[in-house]
Design a protein around this motif. Sequence first.
Motif, mmCIF file in Angstrom:
data_model
loop_
_atom_site.group_PDB
_atom_site.id
_atom_site.type_symbol
_atom_site.label_atom_id
_atom_site.label_comp_id
_atom_site.label_asym_id
_atom_site.label_seq_id
_atom_site.Cartn_x
_atom_site.Cartn_y
_atom_site.Cartn_z
ATOM 1 N N ASP A 1 0.805 -1.228 0.000
ATOM 2 C CA ASP A 1 0.000 0.000 0.000
ATOM 3 C C ASP A 1 0.844 1.287 0.000
ATOM 4 O O ASP A 1 0.307 2.379 0.096
ATOM 5 C CB ASP A 1 -0.961 0.005 1.189
ATOM 6 N N GLY A 2 2.181 1.148 -0.096
ATOM 7 C CA GLY A 2 3.048 2.326 -0.140
ATOM 8 C C GLY A 2 3.513 2.798 1.223
ATOM 9 O O GLY A 2 4.129 3.849 1.345
ATOM 10 N N SER A 3 3.270 2.007 2.251
ATOM 11 C CA SER A 3 3.756 2.358 3.587
ATOM 12 C C SER A 3 4.976 1.501 3.912
ATOM 13 O O SER A 3 5.236 0.485 3.258
ATOM 14 C CB SER A 3 2.662 2.163 4.637
ATOM 15 N N PHE A 4 5.728 1.928 4.919
ATOM 16 C CA PHE A 4 6.875 1.148 5.362
ATOM 17 C C PHE A 4 7.012 1.225 6.870
ATOM 18 O O PHE A 4 6.428 2.088 7.524
ATOM 19 C CB PHE A 4 8.172 1.597 4.671
ATOM 20 N N LYS A 5 7.830 0.305 7.411
ATOM 21 C CA LYS A 5 8.102 0.261 8.843
ATOM 22 C C LYS A 5 9.569 -0.089 9.036
ATOM 23 O O LYS A 5 10.125 -0.935 8.326
ATOM 24 C CB LYS A 5 7.220 -0.793 9.503
ATOM 25 N N SER A 6 10.205 0.587 9.996
ATOM 26 C CA SER A 6 11.604 0.356 10.311
ATOM 27 C C SER A 6 11.867 0.861 11.722
ATOM 28 O O SER A 6 11.241 1.831 12.155
ATOM 29 C CB SER A 6 12.477 1.111 9.306
ATOM 30 N N LYS A 7 12.789 0.219 12.446
ATOM 31 C CA LYS A 7 13.159 0.747 13.758
ATOM 32 C C LYS A 7 13.838 2.108 13.615
ATOM 33 O O LYS A 7 13.626 2.997 14.420
ATOM 34 C CB LYS A 7 14.104 -0.212 14.472
ATOM 35 N N PHE A 8 14.655 2.274 12.596
ATOM 36 C CA PHE A 8 15.413 3.510 12.413
ATOM 37 C C PHE A 8 14.531 4.645 11.886
ATOM 38 O O PHE A 8 14.539 5.747 12.418
ATOM 39 C CB PHE A 8 16.595 3.278 11.467
ATOM 40 N N TYR A 9 13.780 4.400 10.814
ATOM 41 C CA TYR A 9 12.957 5.435 10.182
ATOM 42 C C TYR A 9 11.563 5.544 10.798
ATOM 43 O O TYR A 9 10.858 6.510 10.537
ATOM 44 C CB TYR A 9 12.824 5.180 8.681
ATOM 45 N N GLY A 10 11.143 4.546 11.536
ATOM 46 C CA GLY A 10 9.787 4.532 12.083
ATOM 47 C C GLY A 10 8.801 4.092 11.020
ATOM 48 O O GLY A 10 9.121 3.316 10.126
ATOM 49 N N ASN A 11 7.576 4.614 11.097
ATOM 50 C CA ASN A 11 6.543 4.324 10.103
ATOM 51 C C ASN A 11 6.460 5.497 9.141
ATOM 52 O O ASN A 11 6.586 6.649 9.554
ATOM 53 C CB ASN A 11 5.194 4.116 10.771
ATOM 54 N N GLY A 12 6.233 5.191 7.874
ATOM 55 C CA GLY A 12 6.125 6.256 6.893
ATOM 56 C C GLY A 12 5.568 5.754 5.585
ATOM 57 O O GLY A 12 5.019 4.651 5.498
ATOM 58 N N LYS A 13 5.720 6.557 4.573
ATOM 59 C CA LYS A 13 5.269 6.232 3.214
ATOM 60 C C LYS A 13 6.483 6.234 2.291
ATOM 61 O O LYS A 13 7.478 6.904 2.554
ATOM 62 C CB LYS A 13 4.260 7.278 2.717
ATOM 63 N N PHE A 14 6.368 5.494 1.190
ATOM 64 C CA PHE A 14 7.441 5.519 0.201
ATOM 65 C C PHE A 14 6.853 5.667 -1.190
ATOM 66 O O PHE A 14 5.692 5.352 -1.429
ATOM 67 C CB PHE A 14 8.326 4.265 0.296
ATOM 68 N N ALA A 15 7.677 6.170 -2.082
ATOM 69 C CA ALA A 15 7.295 6.308 -3.488
ATOM 70 C C ALA A 15 8.402 5.695 -4.340
ATOM 71 O O ALA A 15 9.582 5.769 -3.978
ATOM 72 C CB ALA A 15 7.093 7.772 -3.848
ATOM 73 N N ILE A 16 8.018 5.096 -5.450
ATOM 74 C CA ILE A 16 8.963 4.485 -6.381
ATOM 75 C C ILE A 16 8.910 5.273 -7.683
ATOM 76 O O ILE A 16 7.827 5.605 -8.176
ATOM 77 C CB ILE A 16 8.598 3.008 -6.656
ATOM 78 N N GLU A 17 10.085 5.576 -8.239
ATOM 79 C CA GLU A 17 10.168 6.299 -9.511
ATOM 80 C C GLU A 17 11.136 5.578 -10.440
ATOM 81 O O GLU A 17 12.155 5.074 -9.997
ATOM 82 C CB GLU A 17 10.661 7.726 -9.285
ATOM 83 N N GLY A 18 10.794 5.568 -11.719
ATOM 84 C CA GLY A 18 11.682 4.995 -12.722
ATOM 85 C C GLY A 18 11.480 3.505 -12.905
ATOM 86 O O GLY A 18 10.774 2.849 -12.150
ATOM 87 N N VAL A 19 12.140 2.974 -13.933
ATOM 88 C CA VAL A 19 12.053 1.552 -14.237
ATOM 89 C C VAL A 19 13.446 0.925 -14.181
ATOM 90 O O VAL A 19 13.710 0.063 -13.370
ATOM 91 C CB VAL A 19 11.411 1.310 -15.624
ATOM 92 N N PHE A 20 14.357 1.377 -15.053
ATOM 93 C CA PHE A 20 15.708 0.812 -15.069
ATOM 94 C C PHE A 20 16.579 1.422 -13.980
ATOM 95 O O PHE A 20 17.392 0.748 -13.375
ATOM 96 C CB PHE A 20 16.359 0.987 -16.444
#
Length: 119
Positions: A55-74
């Motif tokens: 769903d575009g969210s992420f979890k990490s001990k260092f970064y906490g909870n957040g959102k991510f976006a992906i750009e590009g193909v190659f």
Amino acid sequence: MIIIFIIIGLIIILNVDLPVSSNDYVGKYANRNYNTEICCVEAPHKPDTLTLYKDGSFKSKFYGNGKFAIEGVFNTRIILKYSDFGKDAIYNTYFTNKINEELRIILNADNNHYYEKIK
């Protein structure tokens, strides 16, 4: 002469980044080579697991909870959006997806510091 071209072709193929699809990047990543010299405060220099969700969210001990976006193909980039000390923060980096390696999110290419996909 043909053998030289075959060797050069194999070297190129083994070092080219393959495209990263949404099915590829979703999952868990382990922090690797974090014991190198601390170069930046934006990257974890201790054990950490980053989990990217569909769903575009992420979890990490260092970064906490957040959102991510992906750009590009190659040249696939990942942009992590999170909160740091109550303020919005962004970490912009990229994936490598080589034939002979697991998918990686590069944190510092010079120090070979990265998150490696574990599942």
